[in-house]
Design a protein around this motif. Structure first.
Motif, PDB file in Angstrom:
ATOM      1  N   TYR A 201       0.841  -1.210   0.000  1.00  0.00           N
ATOM      2  CA  TYR A 201       0.000   0.000   0.000  1.00  0.00           C
ATOM      3  C   TYR A 201       0.869   1.249   0.000  1.00  0.00           C
ATOM      4  O   TYR A 201       2.102   1.189   0.156  1.00  0.00           O
TER       5      TYR A 201
ATOM      6  N   SER B 216      -2.211   7.366   2.567  1.00  0.00           N
ATOM      7  CA  SER B 216      -2.764   8.622   2.031  1.00  0.00           C
ATOM      8  C   SER B 216      -3.286   9.445   3.202  1.00  0.00           C
ATOM      9  O   SER B 216      -2.494   9.845   4.054  1.00  0.00           O
TER      10      SER B 216
ATOM     11  N   ASP C 280      -6.063   5.996   5.804  1.00  0.00           N
ATOM     12  CA  ASP C 280      -6.338   5.479   4.473  1.00  0.00           C
ATOM     13  C   ASP C 280      -5.104   4.781   3.905  1.00  0.00           C
ATOM     14  O   ASP C 280      -3.978   5.296   3.981  1.00  0.00           O
TER      15      ASP C 280
ATOM     16  N   ALA D 179      -3.866   3.525   0.334  1.00  0.00           N
ATOM     17  CA  ALA D 179      -4.128   3.569  -1.100  1.00  0.00           C
ATOM     18  C   ALA D 179      -3.722   2.235  -1.728  1.00  0.00           C
ATOM     19  O   ALA D 179      -2.539   1.865  -1.729  1.00  0.00           O
TER      20      ALA D 179
ATOM     21  N   SER E   5     -10.751  -4.622  -1.214  1.00  0.00           N
ATOM     22  CA  SER E   5     -10.817  -3.160  -1.193  1.00  0.00           C
ATOM     23  C   SER E   5     -11.578  -2.632  -2.408  1.00  0.00           C
ATOM     24  O   SER E   5     -11.735  -3.335  -3.409  1.00  0.00           O
TER      25      SER E   5
ATOM     26  N   HIS F 226      -9.140   2.903  -2.277  1.00  0.00           N
ATOM     27  CA  HIS F 226      -8.360   2.820  -1.046  1.00  0.00           C
ATOM     28  C   HIS F 226      -9.143   2.066   0.023  1.00  0.00           C
ATOM     29  O   HIS F 226     -10.336   1.805  -0.136  1.00  0.00           O
TER      30      HIS F 226
END
Length: 229
Positions: free
Chosen positions: A100, A103, A121, A123, A191, A201
């Motif tokens: 990942y 974010s 978060d 992403a 996701s 995300h």
């Protein structure tokens, strides 16, 4: 006058004499083999040889038992290791996704949120595997944030005990249901980009209750559990 030539005996042995010698030799060999076999049979039946055979058999059985004992101990040690590893994993915490980019962070504010950002978060592309960060029981699973509102899209909430809950939002697919028990690292969803989302995300929260408004900084929480994010 004719000259008489004396009769001379052939120096080659007669066929009968050769045959006799061969037969005699064969009988001698047979007798010798017979005597050896008789001796061997008599020796095999002696108490000394019987004791030797019994001792060899006992040694073989003891050796086999030792090998089996070692194998049993190794199997038991492996079983214990598997159980301990499973228990350790169940007690541990993990990140909800493995690959990942971070974010939006906890506490961010701005026009994208009605209130300060309540989670972290991650992403990731749509369809990334999302796993339970800790063992527990699913208490929410479904659209409309699982009951927390449409901004979360498809979402899951897991109760971990000791007043700790984890939430996973904006999912494209939910693989669990309310009431289901899950273990650390078990896949619970994929996701996505559902709900109030500006791009693919995973929105992840750590809460004190199952409901919106009780979240704490999830990165700091995971760091306390020994998980780097």
């Amino acid at each position: 006058m004719s000259k008489r030539v004396p009769f001379q005996h052939s120096r080659r042995p007669s066929l009968s004499r050769v045959r006799g010698a061969v037969v005699a030799a064969g009988l001698g060999t047979t007798m010798a083999l017979g005597a050896s076999a008789a001796f061997a049979a008599g020796t095999m039946g002696s108490p000394e040889v019987a004791n030797l055979i019994d001792g060899t058999a006992a040694h073989s059985v003891a050796k086999q038992a030792a090998v089996q004992g070692k194998a049993a101990k190794a199997a038991e040690a492996e079983r214990v290791a598997v159980v301990e590893a499973a228990a350790k994993k169940a007690a541990s915490w993990e990140k909800p996704v493995s690959h990942y980019e971070l974010s939006a962070s906890f506490g961010n504010d701005g026009s994208r949120w009605a209130h300060k950002h309540s989670g972290q978060d991650f992403a990731v592309p749509v369809g990334t595997k999302v796993t339970a960060t800790h063992s527990g029981v699913v208490v929410k699973a479904g659209p409309n944030g699982g009951g927390d509102g449409p901004a979360y899209g498809n979402a899951v909430v897991i109760k971990h005990g000791n007043g700790t809950y984890s939430q996973y939002a904006h999912l494209s697919q939910i693989d669990v249901y309310a009431g289901q028990k899950v273990t650390t690292g078990e896949r619970i969803a994929l996701s996505g980009n559902t709900g109030n989302s500006s791009g693919p995300h995973l929105h992840f929260e750590i809460r004190h209750t199952a409901d919106y408004g009780s979240a704490v900084n999830p990165v700091s929480f995971l760091h306390q559990k020994g998980v780097g994010v």
